[in-house]
Design a protein around this motif. Structure first.
Motif: not given
Lengths: 451, 451
Positions: B141-145, B209-213, B232-235, B238-247
């Motif tokens: 993942m990247g932090k750009e979001l 929406i879809q996301y991954v851990k 892209e999929v958001p990452v 464990e607490l479901m906080r948005l930490v990144g995105v994978i394109t």
């Protein structure tokens, strides 16, 4: 998202379906993605599947159908009339998906379905797309796109874009064209959101863009999207007019299928089959390669027989024939696989002689190590005479070097003459190496041992 | 786009570079995509490459470096100081790419480079990303979001989005979070452009929406993106906080590498090597498999030798050993390749017995056809006695059936016990089939011919 598809979930679902409990079935499925429902379909009978499809909105049903395996989809479409397919399925699909589904129908049903389409614009686009070869950019592209004229102001562009985007699920790029529909560049949504409304499109669009021609092969399209990290690529005709767009998800399928095809060819399987295909289809994909291997091996048998004079004096030579053939085959497959993969990734450049030289060095290194080990094994385990075992290992080294050169050379030559080099990685390489391997093995033995 | 990279183009370019003609070199390259310039680098010396990199804007230079092959990039980075890498390269990159590049540096240089980063926010994000395993969602993942709070109005969201998007190349999705940064859903740019400015984000965002851990394996991420056709999929943590995105472009690499790895394993090559790797690296990838094949073949030789009593009476039996071994190997590889591919695509479901039954039927069908042909060939071409040739073909049929069962069974078992089934497709299958094949072949011959 939060629904876990467990065994219990499926059991309850099947129960509700068989009770015809529309309300509860709908509730159970409403939070699932069509792709997940399509996966569930593996567990349902055709009758149960029909119940679900009839129950859900046409849009979702169409998405589910798209996500099914081709064979399952075909089976399901057979249960529908042309009118149903046109109104409930095709109407709900993007043009590229609609074309894929229509192409899976029989010729007559195809025409019937198209005749039943009510939206004339949609129908025209589909008919237009049907004329492209499925394995080209034209066959992959969809007609869903947003385009604006370069002479418009940004505010007009936004208005137009809103209108055009109404029927689209998602918009990533806005294409900029001139009055003749020629593709000039793109305007990113981000740009649109962050630019002054009075600016002209011509002043803010990006003209450095990648595109493909309608007749580009699907693998080329995949390469462009991969190389430039694109989400979608516009497709233009011979006059540079914008005619469609290919999105990255369609290209992922191409990449995966390409890789699978190479892999299957290496294993001696033609056509893209999977283990659930019919025995007849699997036989058609596998038998020709086995036949080729049989013919080749039969020649190898005759090579072996032509040296039968040696049998009385040096019977051991004949125990080693499977070993020689196996090692020649293995090293040949290794060499060819690396070359084929390199060719697929476009990184086989430079002199072929340098490459053969390197491969020879590599084979020499490997085979000498193996030969030493074999020499020890024959001496200590089989107590073969020194004369015979040294003959065998010397022959093994030479056979392995030649096999690796053949494995390198043949794919490069095939590629040069426009043949898919992947066909050279499987039974073809192992079988030709069997023949040459045994011929060389016995010839060397004959020279040294003199029979 | 309109620049064609021809041999002449390269020749002129090299000439201009050697003349140190900065202006003309810049002009020649200005319309090229960084990916194209990276391809050109294959034709340039390291010195010439440096000239180009120094000449171009840091942003473009950084893009070029990203597009180079890993080995070439490493070589190039060695010519730069930590300060140069930090200021001219890393600063210009998205966080996910920056992390990939930093991971290619030596441990000490890594720390030096990070210490030299001026933008503290960027540095913090990079350090944060460095702690994830490279082969997980966190590593991809990247932090750009762009993210907005669910309680904002659409107009505030647009303003915020403009601010956040300033440093981003492109924006496709806007993520909606709550006050704890927990991921709630997405707001599409299209929606933002077509919705009233007074609406609340909470009313218009999409929560399906879809996301991954963060700890999801890269292959799982690829499956999610492929299955749901995502860009892209958001990452989330464990607490479901948005930490990144994978394109999707990062995932295409994963898919291709996965497919290549299976293919190489099938050819008896471990590690992902390509033909330009060093002889030492290639030997490490290839020799172990050859060694395995040698040991197996050596056992096969001993099997063959243990039936040496038959040599005087039925010498023909020994001419056919390479054929029996080859056919057993080929059919085994075919069976295992289909199963391995099915396992990779997750469509091997249902009873293993049914699958073995089908494979047996298929092998029987194929082998009987081949046996008949072989019978004719031995009779008319080799004039083998009827007794011996029928023994050979009977044995061939049984060997082929067993080989295909082994080829089906072993990958399924390996997969069941958590071992990568792809290792069972290459030399492993062919070699074990050699041994069993010869054992069965001679045993049947002994039973029928009685030696």
């Amino acid at each position: 998202m939060e629904v876990k598809i467990t065994k219990e979930f499926i059991e309850i679902l099947v129960e509700r379906i068989n009770e015809q409990n529309a309300k509860e079935v709908k509730e159970m499925l409403q939070d699932l993605h069509p792709a997940d429902i399509a996966e569930l379909f593996d567990e349902l009978s055709t009758k149960e599947q029909s119940f679900v499809i009839d129950l859900l909105d046409n849009e979702i049903s169409a998405d589910i159908l798209l996500e099914l395996e081709e064979d399952d989809r075909k089976k399901f479409l057979k249960t529908l009339t042309a009118k149903e397919i046109a109104e409930d399925v095709i109407t709900e699909m993007d043009t590229d998906d609609a074309v894929d589904v229509i192409n899976e129908l029989s010729e007559e049903k195809k025409d019937e379905v198209i005749a039943q389409l009510e939206d004339q614009e949609h129908a025209k686009e589909i008919v237009d797309l049907l004329r492209y070869d499925e394995e080209t950019a034209g066959g992959l592209m969809g007609k869903e796109l947003v385009k604006v004229n370069k002479d418009w102001s940004v505010i007009t562009a936004v208005k137009q874009m809103r209108k055009q985007a109404e029927d689209l699920e998602e918009v990533f790029s806005i294409y900029v064209v001139d009055e003749d529909d020629k593709l000039l560049g793109t305007l990113s949504l981000k740009r649109l959101l962050t630019t002054s409304a009075n600016a002209k499109v011509a002043d803010v669009y990006n003209e450095k863009i990648q595109y493909v021609k309608t007749y580009a092969k699907d693998a080329e399209v995949a390469k462009v999207i991969e190389k430039y990290d694109l989400y979608e690529v516009p497709v233009v005709d011979e006059l540079m007019r914008l005619v469609g767009v290919i999105t990255v998800d369609d290209v992922i399928d191409v990449i995966r299928e390409d890789a699978e095809e190479n892999y299957q060819l290496a294993a001696g399987i033609t056509q893209n089959v999977d283990s659930d295909d019919s025995i007849w289809k699997l036989t058609k994909a596998r038998l020709p390669w086995l036949l080729l291997a049989l013919v080749g091996s039969f020649i190898a048998v005759n090579v072996s027989q032509s040296f039968s004079d040696a049998m009385n004096l040096f019977p051991q030579l004949f125990f080693f024939t499977p070993l020689v053939a196996a090692m020649a085959g293995n090293v040949g497959v290794q060499s060819s696989a690396i070359i084929v993969q390199g060719l697929a990734n476009n990184n086989i450049t430079g002199s072929i002689w340098k490459r053969l030289g390197k491969e020879m060095l590599l084979a020499m290194l490997n085979s000498v190590v193996l030969a030493m080990l074999l020499l020890l094994a024959t001496h200590f385990i089989m107590s073969t005479s020194y004369e015979i075992s040294s003959t065998i290992v010397l022959a093994l080294v030479i056979v392995m070097i030649l096999a690796s050169l053949i494995g390198t050379f043949i794919p490069i030559m095939l590629h040069k003459y426009g043949v898919d080099p992947a066909i050279a990685t499987g039974p073809f390489i192992t079988t030709s190496n069997d023949i040459f391997g045994l011929l060389i093995y016995f010839s060397i033995a004959k020279m040294i041992l003199g029979f």
